[in-house]
Each structure stands twice: as C-alpha cells, then as structure tokens.
Design a protein around this motif. Sequence first.
Motif, PDB file in Angstrom:
ATOM      1  N   PHE A 142       0.996  -1.247  -0.178  1.00 45.39           N
ATOM      2  CA  PHE A 142       0.034  -0.335   0.039  1.00 45.39           C
ATOM      3  C   PHE A 142       1.266   1.335   0.166  1.00 45.39           C
ATOM      4  O   PHE A 142       1.684   1.605   1.234  1.00 45.39           O
ATOM      5  CB  PHE A 142      -1.212   0.223   0.954  1.00 45.39           C
ATOM      6  N   SER A 143       1.423   1.862  -1.037  1.00 48.39           N
ATOM      7  CA  SER A 143       1.994   3.133  -1.187  1.00 48.39           C
ATOM      8  C   SER A 143       1.460   4.176  -0.351  1.00 48.39           C
ATOM      9  O   SER A 143       3.185   4.896  -0.077  1.00 48.39           O
ATOM     10  CB  SER A 143       2.160   3.552  -2.530  1.00 48.39           C
ATOM     11  N   GLY A 144       0.478   4.544  -0.198  1.00 51.86           N
ATOM     12  CA  GLY A 144       0.488   5.691   0.599  1.00 51.86           C
ATOM     13  C   GLY A 144       0.915   5.843   1.791  1.00 51.86           C
ATOM     14  O   GLY A 144       0.941   6.475   2.550  1.00 51.86           O
ATOM     15  N   SER A 145       0.081   4.517   2.333  1.00 56.25           N
ATOM     16  CA  SER A 145       0.373   4.527   4.295  1.00 56.25           C
ATOM     17  C   SER A 145       2.207   3.789   4.071  1.00 56.25           C
ATOM     18  O   SER A 145       2.873   3.318   5.070  1.00 56.25           O
ATOM     19  CB  SER A 145      -0.381   2.895   4.950  1.00 56.25           C
ATOM     20  N   GLY A 146       3.080   3.238   2.731  1.00 55.52           N
ATOM     21  CA  GLY A 146       3.611   1.786   3.245  1.00 55.52           C
ATOM     22  C   GLY A 146       3.928   0.440   4.087  1.00 55.52           C
ATOM     23  O   GLY A 146       5.224   0.039   4.019  1.00 55.52           O
ATOM     24  N   LEU A 147       3.257   0.267   3.563  1.00 56.26           N
ATOM     25  CA  LEU A 147       2.328  -0.963   5.080  1.00 56.26           C
ATOM     26  C   LEU A 147       2.491  -2.178   3.736  1.00 56.26           C
ATOM     27  O   LEU A 147       2.280  -1.846   2.418  1.00 56.26           O
ATOM     28  CB  LEU A 147       1.124  -0.802   5.478  1.00 56.26           C
ATOM     29  N   VAL A 148       2.828  -3.448   3.963  1.00 56.89           N
ATOM     30  CA  VAL A 148       2.895  -4.353   3.678  1.00 56.89           C
ATOM     31  C   VAL A 148       2.355  -5.868   4.390  1.00 56.89           C
ATOM     32  O   VAL A 148       1.929  -5.303   5.094  1.00 56.89           O
ATOM     33  CB  VAL A 148       3.774  -5.099   3.156  1.00 56.89           C
ATOM     34  N   GLN A 149       0.492  -5.901   3.105  1.00 59.76           N
ATOM     35  CA  GLN A 149       0.355  -7.566   3.629  1.00 59.76           C
ATOM     36  C   GLN A 149       0.556  -8.847   2.455  1.00 59.76           C
ATOM     37  O   GLN A 149       0.150  -8.184   1.476  1.00 59.76           O
ATOM     38  CB  GLN A 149      -0.947  -6.900   4.444  1.00 59.76           C
ATOM     39  N   GLN A 150       0.816  -9.934   3.503  1.00 59.81           N
ATOM     40  CA  GLN A 150      -0.546 -10.433   2.639  1.00 59.81           C
ATOM     41  C   GLN A 150      -1.228 -11.912   2.845  1.00 59.81           C
ATOM     42  O   GLN A 150      -2.206 -11.314   4.231  1.00 59.81           O
ATOM     43  CB  GLN A 150       0.450 -11.889   2.618  1.00 59.81           C
ATOM     44  N   GLY A 151      -1.488 -12.372   2.075  1.00 60.37           N
ATOM     45  CA  GLY A 151      -3.113 -12.793   1.917  1.00 60.37           C
ATOM     46  C   GLY A 151      -3.915 -12.886   0.585  1.00 60.37           C
ATOM     47  O   GLY A 151      -2.915 -13.667  -0.808  1.00 60.37           O
ATOM     48  N   GLN A 152      -5.468 -13.666   0.739  1.00 60.23           N
ATOM     49  CA  GLN A 152      -6.036 -14.448  -0.228  1.00 60.23           C
ATOM     50  C   GLN A 152      -6.746 -13.429  -0.662  1.00 60.23           C
ATOM     51  O   GLN A 152      -8.169 -13.020   0.420  1.00 60.23           O
ATOM     52  CB  GLN A 152      -6.188 -16.188   0.095  1.00 60.23           C
ATOM     53  N   TYR A 153      -7.689 -13.637  -1.438  1.00 60.03           N
ATOM     54  CA  TYR A 153      -8.993 -13.309  -2.265  1.00 60.03           C
ATOM     55  C   TYR A 153     -10.225 -14.712  -2.402  1.00 60.03           C
ATOM     56  O   TYR A 153      -9.667 -14.915  -3.292  1.00 60.03           O
ATOM     57  CB  TYR A 153      -8.807 -11.975  -2.968  1.00 60.03           C
ATOM     58  N   THR A 154     -11.562 -14.473  -1.990  1.00 59.42           N
ATOM     59  CA  THR A 154     -12.116 -14.796  -2.443  1.00 59.42           C
ATOM     60  C   THR A 154     -13.107 -14.573  -3.171  1.00 59.42           C
ATOM     61  O   THR A 154     -13.690 -13.239  -1.945  1.00 59.42           O
ATOM     62  CB  THR A 154     -12.767 -16.562  -1.567  1.00 59.42           C
ATOM     63  N   GLN A 155     -14.272 -14.618  -3.838  1.00 60.78           N
ATOM     64  CA  GLN A 155     -15.945 -13.556  -3.871  1.00 60.78           C
ATOM     65  C   GLN A 155     -16.441 -13.747  -2.432  1.00 60.78           C
ATOM     66  O   GLN A 155     -17.099 -12.615  -2.967  1.00 60.78           O
ATOM     67  CB  GLN A 155     -16.595 -14.317  -5.787  1.00 60.78           C
ATOM     68  N   SER A 156     -16.728 -14.393  -2.228  1.00 61.79           N
ATOM     69  CA  SER A 156     -17.049 -14.635  -0.380  1.00 61.79           C
ATOM     70  C   SER A 156     -17.340 -14.105   0.232  1.00 61.79           C
ATOM     71  O   SER A 156     -17.713 -13.294   0.940  1.00 61.79           O
ATOM     72  CB  SER A 156     -17.631 -15.957  -0.679  1.00 61.79           C
ATOM     73  N   THR A 157     -15.854 -14.000   0.330  1.00 64.02           N
ATOM     74  CA  THR A 157     -14.974 -13.106   1.423  1.00 64.02           C
ATOM     75  C   THR A 157     -14.661 -11.871   1.379  1.00 64.02           C
ATOM     76  O   THR A 157     -13.821 -11.190   1.913  1.00 64.02           O
ATOM     77  CB  THR A 157     -14.128 -13.912   2.286  1.00 64.02           C
ATOM     78  N   GLY A 158     -13.624 -11.423   0.580  1.00 61.25           N
ATOM     79  CA  GLY A 158     -13.163 -10.460  -0.597  1.00 61.25           C
ATOM     80  C   GLY A 158     -11.352 -11.177   0.379  1.00 61.25           C
ATOM     81  O   GLY A 158     -11.040 -12.309   0.349  1.00 61.25           O
ATOM     82  N   TRP A 159     -11.234  -9.693   0.168  1.00 61.23           N
ATOM     83  CA  TRP A 159      -9.321  -9.944   1.087  1.00 61.23           C
ATOM     84  C   TRP A 159      -9.670 -10.123   2.142  1.00 61.23           C
ATOM     85  O   TRP A 159      -9.867  -9.693   3.061  1.00 61.23           O
ATOM     86  CB  TRP A 159      -8.897  -8.814   0.546  1.00 61.23           C
ATOM     87  N   GLN A 160      -8.568 -11.507   2.085  1.00 62.98           N
ATOM     88  CA  GLN A 160      -8.506 -11.715   4.175  1.00 62.98           C
ATOM     89  C   GLN A 160      -6.978 -12.109   3.718  1.00 62.98           C
ATOM     90  O   GLN A 160      -6.494 -12.702   3.103  1.00 62.98           O
ATOM     91  CB  GLN A 160      -8.829 -13.114   3.567  1.00 62.98           C
ATOM     92  N   SER A 161      -6.442 -11.425   5.560  1.00 60.87           N
ATOM     93  CA  SER A 161      -4.689 -11.319   5.599  1.00 60.87           C
ATOM     94  C   SER A 161      -4.565 -12.540   6.255  1.00 60.87           C
ATOM     95  O   SER A 161      -5.612 -13.344   7.056  1.00 60.87           O
ATOM     96  CB  SER A 161      -4.409 -10.341   6.269  1.00 60.87           C
ATOM     97  N   THR A 162      -3.803 -13.003   5.589  1.00 54.82           N
ATOM     98  CA  THR A 162      -3.050 -14.258   6.386  1.00 54.82           C
ATOM     99  C   THR A 162      -1.745 -14.024   6.924  1.00 54.82           C
ATOM    100  O   THR A 162      -1.719 -14.810   7.324  1.00 54.82           O
ATOM    101  CB  THR A 162      -2.796 -15.656   4.811  1.00 54.82           C
ATOM    102  N   ASP A 163      -0.768 -12.592   7.499  1.00 51.81           N
ATOM    103  CA  ASP A 163      -0.419 -12.234   8.256  1.00 51.81           C
ATOM    104  C   ASP A 163      -0.600 -10.562   8.684  1.00 51.81           C
ATOM    105  O   ASP A 163      -1.676  -9.933   7.944  1.00 51.81           O
ATOM    106  CB  ASP A 163       1.112 -11.976   7.615  1.00 51.81           C
ATOM    107  N   ALA A 164       0.164 -10.940   9.257  1.00 51.98           N
ATOM    108  CA  ALA A 164      -1.184  -8.741  10.134  1.00 51.98           C
ATOM    109  C   ALA A 164       0.084  -7.871   8.976  1.00 51.98           C
ATOM    110  O   ALA A 164       0.904  -8.411   8.356  1.00 51.98           O
ATOM    111  CB  ALA A 164       0.492  -8.467  11.498  1.00 51.98           C
ATOM    112  N   LEU A 165      -0.446  -6.636   9.238  1.00 54.55           N
ATOM    113  CA  LEU A 165       0.289  -5.256   8.364  1.00 54.55           C
ATOM    114  C   LEU A 165       1.580  -5.111   9.015  1.00 54.55           C
ATOM    115  O   LEU A 165       1.670  -5.136  10.107  1.00 54.55           O
ATOM    116  CB  LEU A 165      -0.488  -4.264   8.567  1.00 54.55           C
TER     117      LEU A 165
END
Length: 174
Positions: A142-165
């Motif tokens: 995320f360029s505005g905040s300089g934060l990084v996050q790993q995760g998965q996206y599904t149609q039913s749940t949207g973006w789900q992080s798999t680690d902390a920001l």
Amino acid sequence: MRKKSQETAMLGTWSTASGKGMASKYTWSNGAVYEGEYADNMKQGQGFMTFPDKSKYEGSWAEDRMDGQGTYHYSSGDIYTGSFRQGRKHDSGMYNFKAHACQFLGIWSDGEFVEGKWVQRDGTTFKGSFEASIPSEGTFFFSGSGLVQQGQYTQSTGWQSTDALRVGTAAAVQ
C-alpha cells in the motif's frame, strides 16, 4: 441478391493460384481493414488491423489470428502489449486500463491474467496469482501508508490477510 456483409475489397498484389502474396490493404464492408502480409489466403506474418469497433492491432499473425508479439489498442482506450497465441493474450504481457489508470504486468494464459503485478495509479501494487484476472493470493504493498500484507481473495469473503500488516517498501512486490 448479394449480402452486404460479404462484400470486400482488396488492393495490392496477390497470387490467386498459390494463395500467397502481399496485400497492401484488405477492407471488409463492416469497416474492418487489414494491411499486411498474407500466406495461404490467411493473415500471416506482420500486419495491422482496424476492427469495426475501431480497436486496432499491430503485430504478428499466424493462420488468420493474432499470434506472437503485438499491441492491441481497445476502443475503450485500454492497451495490451505482449504475446498472443491463437488470437488470445498468452505468456508475457502488459495491459493498461485507461479508465482506472492501472495496469497488469505478467503472465497470461488463454486470454486471462494468471500471475504478476497489478499496479494502481497511486503505486499500490499487488503481486501474486490471479484467477479469472482477479487477485487470488499474494502480497499487497500500500503505497500511501508504506504497509505490506499477504493474503487471499475470494468472491465470497473478499480480501483476507494471512499475516499482520507490516511496514515495508515497494521492494516487497518486486
């Protein structure tokens, strides 16, 4: 009575006996225009085509289809530059979305974006895998905040992080 959709015009040289030659210009009644090389009565080699919707393609052709390296300018203003196979985006390529000012850079398979980067206008970048050209699993920077996050996206749940920001840099998605 002859149907209007079957009317065509060709200018240039052509050997009808062999079906091989070079046509400088071939025009269909629907407004499509092809300029380039032919072989065996098909678009073959390098050529430029304007489609009825005013989209344009310039690049390699094989057996009447976009095949090899080329650039496709969509009537929407979007542009794809990269590889084609049998008329579909395939292998390495870059797609620029005019309306959203973002782009896909990476690997395509049978017309779908499957792996690479989605770079948004503000520099926010997702790198990972895609299903049906939608992010499925990977890393967001995320360029505005300089934060990084790993995760998965599904149609039913949207973006789900798999680690902390976490604080990061654009290098996290290079």
